[in-house]
Design a protein around this motif. Structure first.
Motif, PDB file in Angstrom:
ATOM      1  N   SER A 205       0.011  -5.420   3.279  1.00 25.88           N
ATOM      2  CA  SER A 205       0.512  -5.810   4.591  1.00 25.88           C
ATOM      3  C   SER A 205       1.068  -4.567   5.256  1.00 25.88           C
ATOM      4  CB  SER A 205       1.607  -6.877   4.497  1.00 25.88           C
ATOM      5  OG  SER A 205       2.217  -7.044   5.775  1.00 25.88           O
ATOM      6  N   LEU A 206       0.495  -4.188   6.365  1.00 25.81           N
ATOM      7  CA  LEU A 206       0.958  -3.003   7.081  1.00 25.81           C
ATOM      8  C   LEU A 206       2.281  -3.261   7.787  1.00 25.81           C
ATOM      9  CD1 LEU A 206      -2.428  -1.714   8.548  1.00 25.81           C
ATOM     10  CD2 LEU A 206      -1.217  -0.914   6.500  1.00 25.81           C
ATOM     11  N   ARG A 207       2.739  -4.507   7.786  1.00 27.06           N
ATOM     12  CA  ARG A 207       4.022  -4.846   8.405  1.00 27.06           C
ATOM     13  C   ARG A 207       5.176  -4.788   7.400  1.00 27.06           C
ATOM     14  NH1 ARG A 207       3.642  -7.212  13.417  1.00 27.06           N
ATOM     15  NH2 ARG A 207       1.538  -7.714  14.133  1.00 27.06           N
ATOM     16  N   GLU A 208       4.850  -4.587   6.148  1.00 26.48           N
ATOM     17  CA  GLU A 208       5.887  -4.550   5.127  1.00 26.48           C
ATOM     18  C   GLU A 208       6.141  -3.116   4.679  1.00 26.48           C
ATOM     19  OE1 GLU A 208       4.586  -7.321   2.163  1.00 26.48           O
ATOM     20  OE2 GLU A 208       4.946  -9.057   3.474  1.00 26.48           O
ATOM     21  N   GLU A 209       7.221  -2.916   3.923  1.00 24.39           N
ATOM     22  CA  GLU A 209       7.687  -1.566   3.620  1.00 24.39           C
ATOM     23  C   GLU A 209       6.638  -0.723   2.900  1.00 24.39           C
ATOM     24  OE1 GLU A 209      11.403   0.684   1.350  1.00 24.39           O
ATOM     25  OE2 GLU A 209      11.389  -1.505   1.540  1.00 24.39           O
ATOM     26  N   ALA A 210       5.967  -1.298   1.915  1.00 23.65           N
ATOM     27  CA  ALA A 210       4.974  -0.522   1.155  1.00 23.65           C
ATOM     28  C   ALA A 210       3.820  -0.089   2.040  1.00 23.65           C
ATOM     29  CB  ALA A 210       4.463  -1.326  -0.032  1.00 23.65           C
ATOM     30  N   GLY A 211       3.451  -0.943   2.992  1.00 23.81           N
ATOM     31  CA  GLY A 211       2.400  -0.595   3.945  1.00 23.81           C
ATOM     32  C   GLY A 211       1.127  -0.124   3.269  1.00 23.81           C
ATOM     33  N   VAL A 212       0.631   1.017   3.724  1.00 21.83           N
ATOM     34  CA  VAL A 212      -0.643   1.546   3.250  1.00 21.83           C
ATOM     35  C   VAL A 212      -0.479   2.415   2.006  1.00 21.83           C
ATOM     36  CG1 VAL A 212      -0.729   3.760   4.498  1.00 21.83           C
ATOM     37  CG2 VAL A 212      -2.832   2.406   4.220  1.00 21.83           C
ATOM     38  N   ALA A 213       0.724   2.560   1.490  1.00 26.23           N
ATOM     39  CA  ALA A 213       0.984   3.490   0.381  1.00 26.23           C
ATOM     40  C   ALA A 213       0.062   3.280  -0.822  1.00 26.23           C
ATOM     41  CB  ALA A 213       2.448   3.421  -0.040  1.00 26.23           C
ATOM     42  N   PRO A 214      -0.177   2.041  -1.296  1.00 28.45           N
ATOM     43  CA  PRO A 214      -1.078   1.882  -2.452  1.00 28.45           C
ATOM     44  C   PRO A 214      -2.507   2.354  -2.169  1.00 28.45           C
ATOM     45  CG  PRO A 214       0.264  -0.086  -2.158  1.00 28.45           C
ATOM     46  CD  PRO A 214       0.455   0.752  -0.935  1.00 28.45           C
ATOM     47  N   VAL A 215      -3.004   2.123  -0.955  1.00 30.36           N
ATOM     48  CA  VAL A 215      -4.345   2.595  -0.612  1.00 30.36           C
ATOM     49  C   VAL A 215      -4.347   4.121  -0.518  1.00 30.36           C
ATOM     50  CG1 VAL A 215      -6.208   2.504   1.086  1.00 30.36           C
ATOM     51  CG2 VAL A 215      -4.886   0.441   0.576  1.00 30.36           C
ATOM     52  N   ALA A 216      -3.296   4.685   0.054  1.00 29.16           N
ATOM     53  CA  ALA A 216      -3.195   6.144   0.148  1.00 29.16           C
ATOM     54  C   ALA A 216      -3.156   6.771  -1.237  1.00 29.16           C
ATOM     55  CB  ALA A 216      -1.961   6.532   0.953  1.00 29.16           C
ATOM     56  N   ALA A 217      -2.476   6.121  -2.183  1.00 22.67           N
ATOM     57  CA  ALA A 217      -2.427   6.640  -3.549  1.00 22.67           C
ATOM     58  C   ALA A 217      -3.821   6.644  -4.164  1.00 22.67           C
ATOM     59  CB  ALA A 217      -1.467   5.801  -4.389  1.00 22.67           C
ATOM     60  N   TRP A 218      -4.584   5.597  -3.906  1.00 28.79           N
ATOM     61  CA  TRP A 218      -5.968   5.543  -4.409  1.00 28.79           C
ATOM     62  C   TRP A 218      -6.800   6.660  -3.783  1.00 28.79           C
ATOM     63  CZ3 TRP A 218     -10.742   4.813  -2.078  1.00 28.79           C
ATOM     64  CH2 TRP A 218     -11.804   4.505  -2.938  1.00 28.79           C
ATOM     65  N   VAL A 219      -6.622   6.907  -2.488  1.00 28.46           N
ATOM     66  CA  VAL A 219      -7.354   7.978  -1.818  1.00 28.46           C
ATOM     67  C   VAL A 219      -7.009   9.327  -2.453  1.00 28.46           C
ATOM     68  CG1 VAL A 219      -7.640   9.241   0.354  1.00 28.46           C
ATOM     69  CG2 VAL A 219      -7.584   6.736   0.357  1.00 28.46           C
ATOM     70  N   ARG A 220      -5.740   9.548  -2.733  1.00 28.22           N
ATOM     71  CA  ARG A 220      -5.337  10.812  -3.363  1.00 28.22           C
ATOM     72  C   ARG A 220      -6.021  10.981  -4.732  1.00 28.22           C
ATOM     73  NH1 ARG A 220      -0.164   8.969  -1.486  1.00 28.22           N
ATOM     74  NH2 ARG A 220       0.554  10.174   0.324  1.00 28.22           N
ATOM     75  N   GLU A 221      -6.115   9.908  -5.473  1.00 28.51           N
ATOM     76  CA  GLU A 221      -6.776   9.960  -6.782  1.00 28.51           C
ATOM     77  C   GLU A 221      -8.253  10.328  -6.624  1.00 28.51           C
ATOM     78  OE1 GLU A 221      -6.171   6.225  -8.672  1.00 28.51           O
ATOM     79  OE2 GLU A 221      -4.011   6.536  -8.990  1.00 28.51           O
TER      80      GLU A 221
END
Length: 228
Positions: A205-221
């Motif tokens: 949910s882009l409206r919640e605190e975590a937002g895109v962070a999990p997807v960004a972490a996958w992109v970094r990997e």
């Protein structure tokens, strides 16, 4: 159809059909495709990824729309990247045509971005809104993200389709809407697991605190693996 199942070959399909190096011998940018149905939140996810990663990576975006530049114009209005790092492809036909069947316009856009703004670490290629069969040619992208949303129905993961079952990452978006649209997130998680096996799924949910962070972490990997 340029479709390779992610379980085939090393790295679960991470190898691209395109050459990994540019004509001058330098390593080209990692190319990630984002596909999914109309309204699932692809452009919002692209915008959030740009905001999250732009301070640490050199990145650019190619958007696809049938007859407009609407998604690119949204990213430009939001100023997620400098204007010269955002370009649009008008496909003139069903979105999957330009990302899977005749990828020449997208390849040209990607190469022009690298020539003009390079060297780049990452290029995000966003498909126009399509259906559950949408997949990217491995000659265009190195990995693909498929975005669905809970408002489309919690039976989407169970229905499957190449986008859901073979994408390197499945993003179930707009989870904050689940209580309002009657979607069961645990059911969606179980169905996605049954369809995808070990392939990752992110609930977002882009409206919640975590937002895109999990997807960004996958992109970094993925980028770390690409560089290695």
């Amino acid at each position: 159809m340029h479709l390779r199942h992610p379980h085939d070959g090393p790295g679960h399909g991470s190898a691209a059909g395109a050459a990994a190096r540019r004509p001058d011998g330098t390593r080209r940018a990692l190319r990630l495709g984002l596909g999914g149905p109309v309204g699932s939140g692809k452009t919002a996810t692209v915008a959030a990824l740009c905001r999250e990663l732009r301070s640490e990576l050199s990145l650019a975006v190619v958007t696809n729309d049938i007859y407009t530049r609407e998604d690119a114009e949204f990213l430009l209005r939001e100023a997620v990247l400098p204007p010269e790092r955002i370009t649009a492809v008008e496909t003139g036909a069903c979105p999957h045509t330009a990302i899977r069947d005749d990828i020449s316009a997208n390849l040209e856009a990607v190469e022009e971005l690298e020539n003009a703004a390079g060297p780049l670490d990452l290029i995000l290629v966003e498909s126009g809104g399509d259906n559950l069969t949408a997949t990217f040619s491995r000659g265009l992208v190195d990995a693909q993200i498929f975005v669905i949303d809970v408002a489309g129905g919690d039976d989407i993961p169970r229905k499957g389709g190449p986008g859901v079952t073979t994408a390197d990452l499945l993003v179930v978006n707009k989870t904050d809407l689940a209580p309002h649209v009657g979607s069961d997130l645990s059911r969606m998680a179980a169905d996605a697991k049954a369809q995808r096996g070990p392939l990752p799924v992110v609930f977002q949910s882009l409206r919640e605190e975590a937002g895109v962070a999990p997807v960004a972490a996958w992109v970094r990997e993925r980028l770390a693996a690409w560089r290695a």
